[in-house]
Design an enzyme around this catalytic site. Structure first.
Site, mmCIF file in Angstrom:
data_model
loop_
_atom_site.group_PDB
_atom_site.id
_atom_site.type_symbol
_atom_site.label_atom_id
_atom_site.label_comp_id
_atom_site.label_asym_id
_atom_site.label_seq_id
_atom_site.Cartn_x
_atom_site.Cartn_y
_atom_site.Cartn_z
ATOM 1 N N HIS A 294 0.823 -1.213 0.000
ATOM 2 C CA HIS A 294 0.000 0.000 0.000
ATOM 3 C C HIS A 294 0.862 1.270 0.000
ATOM 4 O O HIS A 294 0.435 2.324 0.474
ATOM 5 C CB HIS A 294 -0.959 0.029 1.199
ATOM 6 C CG HIS A 294 -1.726 -1.243 1.385
ATOM 7 N ND1 HIS A 294 -2.858 -1.538 0.675
ATOM 8 C CD2 HIS A 294 -1.492 -2.305 2.193
ATOM 9 C CE1 HIS A 294 -3.314 -2.730 1.035
ATOM 10 N NE2 HIS A 294 -2.494 -3.220 1.958
ATOM 11 N N SER B 137 14.445 20.694 -16.863
ATOM 12 C CA SER B 137 13.277 21.562 -16.955
ATOM 13 C C SER B 137 13.649 22.837 -17.714
ATOM 14 O O SER B 137 14.755 23.360 -17.554
ATOM 15 C CB SER B 137 12.778 21.928 -15.548
ATOM 16 O OG SER B 137 11.860 23.000 -15.600
ATOM 17 N N LYS C 230 16.302 20.883 -11.852
ATOM 18 C CA LYS C 230 15.571 19.632 -12.015
ATOM 19 C C LYS C 230 16.354 18.554 -12.760
ATOM 20 O O LYS C 230 17.056 18.814 -13.723
ATOM 21 C CB LYS C 230 14.248 19.873 -12.756
ATOM 22 C CG LYS C 230 13.236 20.710 -12.000
ATOM 23 C CD LYS C 230 12.823 20.033 -10.697
ATOM 24 C CE LYS C 230 12.042 18.750 -10.902
ATOM 25 N NZ LYS C 230 10.731 18.970 -11.538
ATOM 26 N N GLU D 286 9.241 7.682 -17.066
ATOM 27 C CA GLU D 286 7.844 8.131 -17.147
ATOM 28 C C GLU D 286 7.244 7.801 -18.504
ATOM 29 O O GLU D 286 6.069 7.412 -18.599
ATOM 30 C CB GLU D 286 7.773 9.631 -16.866
ATOM 31 C CG GLU D 286 8.081 9.978 -15.421
ATOM 32 C CD GLU D 286 8.181 11.483 -15.165
ATOM 33 O OE1 GLU D 286 8.323 11.860 -13.993
ATOM 34 O OE2 GLU D 286 8.139 12.260 -16.138
#
Length: 456
Positions: free
Chosen positions: A156, A277, A283, A290
């Site tokens: 979880h 970024s 970043k 992804e």
């Protein structure tokens, strides 16, 4: 370019209709398989004395020249061709003349396209299996290198127990092994030669379909001509295998995306597999992971496309089946690319041991070990569970550690407790005491690593 079926029509077809229906823009990928199948078919026609040896020799020489150009990337595809079959036929006629008109004897595009697609799937399945093995090897090597690293495992997305990092990695190897087995299973059912089924009913010409099967290396020859030209199960199976693989890719990616966050900071992904970024200079984004996670949706949706495409089709061939190719090509090409990218990821992945170490000393992670300590002393599972739950709740509420409790305080919860229970309150002991097959015990995990090294 003249169409293979044009003699039936008085005039030319509408240009927009041609643009809508032509498939050469994507089925060009099948060119080499079309040539290979045509060479075997030509040899069979000559063997069965349907065409002369002289014509067969000319046709085979011409087809081999075309095949060499295709493999060298020098074959010029004709955008005015309806499909790859028409393109190859036309190219052969330019190469050798009228003998090429005999190539399509005792076959139809209906059985020819199934042959081309099966040859493509068989070849690409082998390619994907090899890439899976490469990825498995990279993961096993990574696991071997980090056998001493213990991490918190999650249910979880809440810290649950501690496990070896290598144990977690080997779970990926197991997933990929099943993916490999699914491809091999699909391979076996794809390995049936359809050519000679013609449009749907076979032919009155004395052909030898088993000869073609042997020439092309197929294990069997399709036994029902109606099924042979309409069957797309093999595509559904290939896409089912890639979609399940995609789900596994997504889960691996999700783990690493989370682990690479500042909040977790368990791993460092190579800069070559990240992006930045346009506005935030600091970043380092795991964009490749992804995108892999995102492309899993493509792999799953392509399976759905084929299932929906074929579910309502009457036997036998329908032009809808032309549209089975783009989803298949896309899924296989993306799967191969993702397998290669994940291999690069594991080869360059770094582990942040100090950050992980700081997360594995929460005493709650050893609750099951304490519970099993009581069970070994004769306490029922239910009572042991309730006892440990009470200890953790009260220690958490009071802000004290279980390790700080005296023997007297421990025995207020259960007379079975002794001070030796505190030995269990460390991650190394937690993994060491596991005994069950497949568990996170270091000795067992090491054996698994060695076993994978040998089998891969």
């Amino acid at each position: 370019m003249a169409k293979l079926w044009g003699s039936r029509f008085k005039g030319s077809t509408d240009q927009l209709a041609d643009q809508f229906s032509f498939s050469i823009s994507y089925d060009y990928r099948l060119a080499i398989y079309d040539v290979i199948g045509s060479i075997a078919h030509t040899r069979m026609l000559a063997k069965c004395k349907i065409i002369t040896q002289k014509d067969a020799k000319e046709m085979i020489v011409g087809l081999k020249k075309i095949g060499n150009k295709i493999e060298a990337g020098k074959f010029k595809y004709d955008e005015t061709a309806e499909d790859i079959h028409s393109n190859i036929q036309s190219a052969l006629k330019k190469e050798i003349g009228s003998a090429a008109d005999k190539l399509h004897t005792a076959r139809s595009r209906n059985d020819l396209i199934v042959l081309d697609m099966k040859l493509y799937c068989l070849f690409e399945s082998i390619q994907m299996i090899e890439l899976i093995i490469n990825l498995q090897k990279a993961i096993v090597k990574f696991s071997d290198k980090h056998q001493d690293v213990i991490i918190p495992a999650y249910t979880h997305l809440q810290a649950a127990q501690v496990v070896l990092l290598s144990h977690h990695m080997l779970a990926y190897v197991e997933m990929l092994e099943r993916d490999k087995e699914r491809l091999m299973d699909a391979f076996a059912r794809t390995d049936s030669m359809p050519l000679g089924s013609c449009a749907l009913s076979g032919t009155s010409l004395p052909i030898d379909r088993n000869f073609v099967s042997k020439e092309l290396g197929f294990m069997t020859t399709a036994q029902n001509s109606i099924d042979a030209v309409s069957d797309r199960d093999f595509i559904v199976e290939a896409l089912s295998a890639t979609s399940i693989m995609g789900m596994h890719f997504s889960r691996i990616s999700e783990d690493f995306i989370i682990w690479a966050t500042t909040e977790f900071n368990f791993i460092k992904i190579d800069w070559a597999l990240c992006t930045g970024s346009s506005i935030m200079p600091h970043k380092k984004n795991p964009d490749i992971l992804e995108l892999i996670r995102g492309e899993s949706a493509t792999l799953i949706s392509n399976l759905n496309k084929i299932l929906i495409l074929t579910k309502g089709l009457p036997l036998t061939y329908n032009r809808d089946l032309q549209l089975d190719k783009p989803p298949l090509f896309e899924s296989i090409e993306k799967t191969k690319m993702i397998l290669s990218l994940l291999t690069k990821l594991f080869q360059s992945l770094k582990v942040n041991k100090p950050s992980i170490e700081a997360r594995i000393h929460n005493e709650s992670l050893f609750s099951v070990d304490i519970m099993e300590y009581l069970i070994k002393k004769g306490v029922s599972y239910r009572d042991a569970h309730d006892t440990v739950g009470k200890i953790i709740r009260e220690c958490t509420d009071k802000g004290i550690a279980i390790a700080e409790l005296s023997k007297k305080e421990l025995q207020q919860y259960s007379k079975k407790f002794d001070l030796d229970v505190k030995i269990l309150l460390n991650p190394q002991m937690s993994v060491k005491i596991k005994k069950s097959l497949g568990s996170t015990n270091p000795t067992l995990v090491k054996k698994q690593i060695e076993s994978w090294k040998k089998s891969l």
